[in-house]
Design a protein around this motif. Structure first.
Motif, PDB file in Angstrom:
ATOM      1  N   ARG A  21       0.836  -1.204   0.000  1.00 54.17           N
ATOM      2  CA  ARG A  21       0.000   0.000   0.000  1.00 54.17           C
ATOM      3  C   ARG A  21       0.874   1.258   0.000  1.00 54.17           C
ATOM      4  N   ALA A  22       1.990   1.225   0.747  1.00 47.33           N
ATOM      5  CA  ALA A  22       2.903   2.385   0.748  1.00 47.33           C
ATOM      6  C   ALA A  22       3.499   2.582  -0.643  1.00 47.33           C
ATOM      7  N   LEU A  23       3.849   1.476  -1.316  1.00 48.96           N
ATOM      8  CA  LEU A  23       4.370   1.568  -2.694  1.00 48.96           C
ATOM      9  C   LEU A  23       3.296   2.111  -3.630  1.00 48.96           C
ATOM     10  N   ASP A  24       2.079   1.591  -3.519  1.00 48.90           N
ATOM     11  CA  ASP A  24       0.984   2.009  -4.398  1.00 48.90           C
ATOM     12  C   ASP A  24       0.682   3.503  -4.257  1.00 48.90           C
ATOM     13  N   GLU A  25       0.874   4.029  -3.039  1.00 45.48           N
ATOM     14  CA  GLU A  25       0.604   5.454  -2.785  1.00 45.48           C
ATOM     15  C   GLU A  25       1.777   6.340  -3.186  1.00 45.48           C
ATOM     16  N   GLY A  26       2.885   5.709  -3.590  1.00 41.61           N
ATOM     17  CA  GLY A  26       4.056   6.499  -3.960  1.00 41.61           C
ATOM     18  C   GLY A  26       4.748   7.156  -2.778  1.00 41.61           C
ATOM     19  N   CYS A  27       4.604   6.578  -1.591  1.00 36.19           N
ATOM     20  CA  CYS A  27       5.250   7.153  -0.401  1.00 36.19           C
ATOM     21  C   CYS A  27       6.754   7.174  -0.583  1.00 36.19           C
ATOM     22  N   LYS A  28       7.385   8.223  -0.110  1.00 38.81           N
ATOM     23  CA  LYS A  28       8.851   8.309  -0.124  1.00 38.81           C
ATOM     24  C   LYS A  28       9.446   7.890   1.206  1.00 38.81           C
ATOM     25  N   LEU A  29       8.613   7.902   2.242  1.00 41.14           N
ATOM     26  CA  LEU A  29       9.013   7.418   3.562  1.00 41.14           C
ATOM     27  C   LEU A  29       8.009   6.369   4.010  1.00 41.14           C
ATOM     28  N   HIS A  30       8.526   5.368   4.710  1.00 44.11           N
ATOM     29  CA  HIS A  30       7.669   4.315   5.259  1.00 44.11           C
ATOM     30  C   HIS A  30       8.338   3.914   6.563  1.00 44.11           C
ATOM     31  N   GLY A  31       7.770   2.967   7.280  1.00 50.38           N
ATOM     32  CA  GLY A  31       8.427   2.615   8.530  1.00 50.38           C
ATOM     33  C   GLY A  31       7.568   1.759   9.421  1.00 50.38           C
ATOM     34  N   CYS A  32       7.776   1.907  10.717  1.00 41.35           N
ATOM     35  CA  CYS A  32       7.078   1.063  11.686  1.00 41.35           C
ATOM     36  C   CYS A  32       6.759   1.873  12.936  1.00 41.35           C
ATOM     37  N   THR A  33       5.808   1.347  13.690  1.00 39.86           N
ATOM     38  CA  THR A  33       5.284   2.042  14.866  1.00 39.86           C
ATOM     39  C   THR A  33       5.124   1.055  16.012  1.00 39.86           C
ATOM     40  N   VAL A  34       5.558   1.457  17.203  1.00 35.27           N
ATOM     41  CA  VAL A  34       5.214   0.723  18.421  1.00 35.27           C
ATOM     42  C   VAL A  34       4.190   1.564  19.172  1.00 35.27           C
ATOM     43  N   HIS A  35       3.068   0.934  19.507  1.00 36.23           N
ATOM     44  CA  HIS A  35       1.980   1.692  20.155  1.00 36.23           C
ATOM     45  C   HIS A  35       1.300   0.856  21.223  1.00 36.23           C
ATOM     46  N   PHE A  36       0.759   1.549  22.239  1.00 37.34           N
ATOM     47  CA  PHE A  36      -0.099   0.876  23.206  1.00 37.34           C
ATOM     48  C   PHE A  36      -1.363   0.424  22.484  1.00 37.34           C
ATOM     49  N   VAL A  37      -1.922  -0.698  22.914  1.00 40.08           N
ATOM     50  CA  VAL A  37      -3.059  -1.283  22.213  1.00 40.08           C
ATOM     51  C   VAL A  37      -4.367  -0.735  22.775  1.00 40.08           C
ATOM     52  N   ARG A  38      -5.199  -0.257  21.863  1.00 43.54           N
ATOM     53  CA  ARG A  38      -6.568   0.154  22.175  1.00 43.54           C
ATOM     54  C   ARG A  38      -7.508  -0.713  21.351  1.00 43.54           C
ATOM     55  N   HIS A  39      -8.820  -0.575  21.609  1.00 49.43           N
ATOM     56  CA  HIS A  39      -9.748  -1.503  20.978  1.00 49.43           C
ATOM     57  C   HIS A  39      -9.767  -1.374  19.460  1.00 49.43           C
ATOM     58  N   GLU A  40      -9.697  -0.146  18.937  1.00 45.31           N
ATOM     59  CA  GLU A  40      -9.703   0.019  17.492  1.00 45.31           C
ATOM     60  C   GLU A  40      -8.381  -0.542  16.945  1.00 45.31           C
ATOM     61  N   MET A  41      -8.464  -1.322  15.876  1.00 45.77           N
ATOM     62  CA  MET A  41      -7.282  -2.013  15.351  1.00 45.77           C
ATOM     63  C   MET A  41      -6.156  -1.032  14.991  1.00 45.77           C
ATOM     64  N   ASP A  42      -4.929  -1.373  15.393  1.00 47.58           N
ATOM     65  CA  ASP A  42      -3.738  -0.592  15.056  1.00 47.58           C
ATOM     66  C   ASP A  42      -3.884   0.888  15.440  1.00 47.58           C
ATOM     67  N   SER A  43      -4.440   1.101  16.635  1.00 41.82           N
ATOM     68  CA  SER A  43      -4.519   2.464  17.164  1.00 41.82           C
ATOM     69  C   SER A  43      -4.047   2.445  18.602  1.00 41.82           C
ATOM     70  N   GLY A  44      -3.818   3.639  19.144  1.00 42.63           N
ATOM     71  CA  GLY A  44      -3.394   3.753  20.532  1.00 42.63           C
ATOM     72  C   GLY A  44      -2.165   4.622  20.634  1.00 42.63           C
ATOM     73  N   PRO A  45      -1.864   5.106  21.850  1.00 44.13           N
ATOM     74  CA  PRO A  45      -0.745   6.019  22.040  1.00 44.13           C
ATOM     75  C   PRO A  45       0.555   5.464  21.452  1.00 44.13           C
ATOM     76  N   ILE A  46       1.216   6.301  20.659  1.00 47.07           N
ATOM     77  CA  ILE A  46       2.435   5.879  19.972  1.00 47.07           C
ATOM     78  C   ILE A  46       3.631   6.017  20.912  1.00 47.07           C
ATOM     79  N   VAL A  47       4.366   4.927  21.065  1.00 51.26           N
ATOM     80  CA  VAL A  47       5.579   4.938  21.903  1.00 51.26           C
ATOM     81  C   VAL A  47       6.765   5.414  21.077  1.00 51.26           C
ATOM     82  N   GLY A  48       6.879   4.902  19.849  1.00 57.96           N
ATOM     83  CA  GLY A  48       7.986   5.309  18.988  1.00 57.96           C
ATOM     84  C   GLY A  48       7.741   4.902  17.552  1.00 57.96           C
ATOM     85  N   GLN A  49       8.419   5.589  16.658  1.00 55.10           N
ATOM     86  CA  GLN A  49       8.341   5.246  15.236  1.00 55.10           C
ATOM     87  C   GLN A  49       9.740   5.298  14.652  1.00 55.10           C
TER      88      GLN A  49
END
Ligand code: GAR
Length: 210
Positions: free
Chosen positions: A124-152
């Protein structure tokens, strides 16, 4: 040291990064249990090699998500787990499970959230033509892949990248980011305020962490 349980579903390379970090007695967290929902995966062998206890809680043996999640919590608590790291754990968890481990559970996601929650993040990042991509560590909340971000951690997207070459670059960043984030939490260097984290000692943040 903070007693950590790691939940996996497969390869366990992020688990390996956590095991390697925790092998240093000065690291403020230790992995006391690795739980997989899939039997006989590589990650379980990695834990055994590191001398860490393992358990398989096979979701196919439970009649619903709630029963499965209860079994996982019971397994974790029987081993004295205080804090949970999801590391390639490919099951959606119930809101009861999230509530039980509220502010005591983090996840690593292979995208710069809130961009690209869900699956196929690299394509999806390639399809959108993103120039930056990466990863996220976050606290888990009920909504999928959401919650306070610890680091990226960010990586460049290069002109000739394929889904695979980009995944490999992001994975390298994941392996550096996850132990750094767990360390910050275990050292109680952060507090959560709403959806934000307050860093009490910002000097602890490495160059990898935006
Ligand atoms: C990692 O890239 C992780 O970020 C991702 O799965 C991979 C697991 O690899 N997690 C998710 O997509 C969560 N929805 P690993 O088993 O080698 O750590």
């Amino acid at each position: 040291r903070l007693k950590v349980g790691v939940l996996i579903s497969g390869r366990g390379s992020n688990l390996q990064a956590l095991l390697d970090a925790a092998a240093d007695p000065a690291f403020p967290a230790e992995v006391v249990l690795v739980v997989s929902n899939v039997p006989n995966v590589t990650g379980l062998a990695r834990a055994q090699k590191a001398g860490v206890a393992t358990a398989t809680v096979n979701h196919r043996e439970y009649k619903n998500r709630l029963d499965f999640d209860h079994a996982v919590t019971e397994t974790l608590e029987n081993s004295g787990v205080e804090f949970v790291c999801l590391a390639g754990f490919m099951r959606l968890v119930t809101k009861e499970f999230v509530a039980h481990w509220h502010n005591r559970m983090i996840n690593i996601h292979p995208a710069l959230l809130p961009l690209f929650p869900g699956l196929d993040t690299h394509q999806r990042a390639l399809d959108e033509g993103c120039k930056l991509h990466g990863c996220t560590v976050h606290f888990v909340r009920h909504e999928m892949d959401s919650g306070p971000i610890v680091g990226q951690a960010a990586v460049p997207v290069l002109p000739d990248d394929t889904e695979n070459s980009l995944a490999i670059r992001v994975l390298g960043a994941e392996h550096r980011l996850y132990p750094e984030c767990l360390k910050l939490i275990a050292e109680q260097k952060i507090t959560i305020s709403g959806n934000r984290l307050i860093h009490r000692h910002t000097s602890q943040i490495t160059e990898d962490m935006i």
